[in-house]
Design a protein around this motif. Structure first.
Motif, PDB file in Angstrom:
ATOM      1  N   VAL A  47       6.409 -13.855   3.913  1.00  0.00           N
ATOM      2  CA  VAL A  47       5.634 -12.934   3.101  1.00  0.00           C
ATOM      3  C   VAL A  47       5.578 -11.587   3.798  1.00  0.00           C
ATOM      4  CG1 VAL A  47       3.435 -13.672   4.104  1.00  0.00           C
ATOM      5  CG2 VAL A  47       3.467 -12.610   1.864  1.00  0.00           C
ATOM      6  N   VAL A  48       5.785 -10.548   3.057  1.00  0.00           N
ATOM      7  CA  VAL A  48       5.763  -9.184   3.581  1.00  0.00           C
ATOM      8  C   VAL A  48       4.408  -8.539   3.321  1.00  0.00           C
ATOM      9  CG1 VAL A  48       6.795  -6.888   3.393  1.00  0.00           C
ATOM     10  CG2 VAL A  48       8.249  -8.931   3.257  1.00  0.00           C
ATOM     11  N   SER A  49       3.927  -8.680   2.095  1.00  0.00           N
ATOM     12  CA  SER A  49       2.689  -8.022   1.727  1.00  0.00           C
ATOM     13  C   SER A  49       2.135  -8.643   0.456  1.00  0.00           C
ATOM     14  CB  SER A  49       2.942  -6.525   1.504  1.00  0.00           C
ATOM     15  OG  SER A  49       1.749  -5.835   1.222  1.00  0.00           O
ATOM     16  N   CYS A  50       0.810  -8.546   0.300  1.00  0.00           N
ATOM     17  CA  CYS A  50       0.128  -8.999  -0.905  1.00  0.00           C
ATOM     18  C   CYS A  50      -0.845  -7.926  -1.367  1.00  0.00           C
ATOM     19  CB  CYS A  50      -0.667 -10.278  -0.642  1.00  0.00           C
ATOM     20  SG  CYS A  50       0.284 -11.695  -0.120  1.00  0.00           S
ATOM     21  N   ILE A  51      -1.173  -7.983  -2.643  1.00  0.00           N
ATOM     22  CA  ILE A  51      -2.178  -7.089  -3.200  1.00  0.00           C
ATOM     23  C   ILE A  51      -2.963  -7.864  -4.242  1.00  0.00           C
ATOM     24  CG2 ILE A  51      -0.589  -6.178  -4.943  1.00  0.00           C
ATOM     25  CD1 ILE A  51      -1.979  -3.441  -4.570  1.00  0.00           C
ATOM     26  N   ALA A  61       2.219  -8.226   6.591  1.00  0.00           N
ATOM     27  CA  ALA A  61       2.773  -8.868   7.783  1.00  0.00           C
ATOM     28  C   ALA A  61       2.828  -7.825   8.894  1.00  0.00           C
ATOM     29  CB  ALA A  61       4.175  -9.393   7.485  1.00  0.00           C
ATOM     30  N   LYS A  62       2.775  -8.289  10.120  1.00  0.00           N
ATOM     31  CA  LYS A  62       2.808  -7.352  11.260  1.00  0.00           C
ATOM     32  C   LYS A  62       4.058  -6.490  11.236  1.00  0.00           C
ATOM     33  CE  LYS A  62      -0.122  -9.994  14.398  1.00  0.00           C
ATOM     34  NZ  LYS A  62      -1.239  -9.059  14.199  1.00  0.00           N
ATOM     35  N   SER A  63       5.139  -7.041  10.764  1.00  0.00           N
ATOM     36  CA  SER A  63       6.400  -6.297  10.722  1.00  0.00           C
ATOM     37  C   SER A  63       6.367  -5.167   9.703  1.00  0.00           C
ATOM     38  CB  SER A  63       7.548  -7.246  10.395  1.00  0.00           C
ATOM     39  OG  SER A  63       7.337  -7.877   9.147  1.00  0.00           O
ATOM     40  N   ALA A  64       5.419  -5.240   8.758  1.00  0.00           N
ATOM     41  CA  ALA A  64       5.341  -4.247   7.689  1.00  0.00           C
ATOM     42  C   ALA A  64       4.208  -3.242   7.890  1.00  0.00           C
ATOM     43  CB  ALA A  64       5.157  -4.949   6.351  1.00  0.00           C
TER      44      ALA A  64
END
Length: 120
Positions: A47-51, A61-64
């Protein structure tokens, strides 16, 4: 029938920006949290991001963190992911989905994905 369609991927140089879009039909879009995922070749999907549905709650995510921004336009049933300062390691197939595992919301109704390739 719920349909999810991502777009906006492509080939971009490291350090540049790209914005992904995801249109959803067949459900009450504003009532659902949405998520962006990615899967690099040979790696597990992450998962990269949620809204959330009201667009006043986010997860990254920390990477994002600090580079990517998730947003949504509920009037257009569309989810976005603005990606800045792209790195070679951001190269992956990016998907959007209804729900968010970071908030223990089941994910379902996946799109086909859009490829992002970052060159050095």
């Amino acid at each position: 029938q719920v349909q999810v369609a991502e777009s906006g991927g492509g080939l971009v140089q490291a350090g540049k920006s790209l914005t992904l879009s995801c249109t959803v039909s067949g459900l009450a879009f504003s009532g659902y949290a949405m998520a962006w995922f990615r899967q690099a070749s040979g790696k597990e999907r992450e998962v990269v991001s949620c809204i959330n549905g009201d667009a006043d709650g986010w997860h990254y995510a920390k990477s994002a963190e600090g580079r990517f921004t998730i947003s949504r336009d509920n009037a257009k049933d569309t989810l976005y992911l603005q990606m800045n300062s792209l790195k070679v390691e951001d190269t992956a197939l990016y998907y959007c989905a209804v729900g968010c595992p970071a908030w223990r919301l089941p994910t379902r109704y996946w799109g086909q994905g859009t490829q992002v390739t970052v060159s050095s």
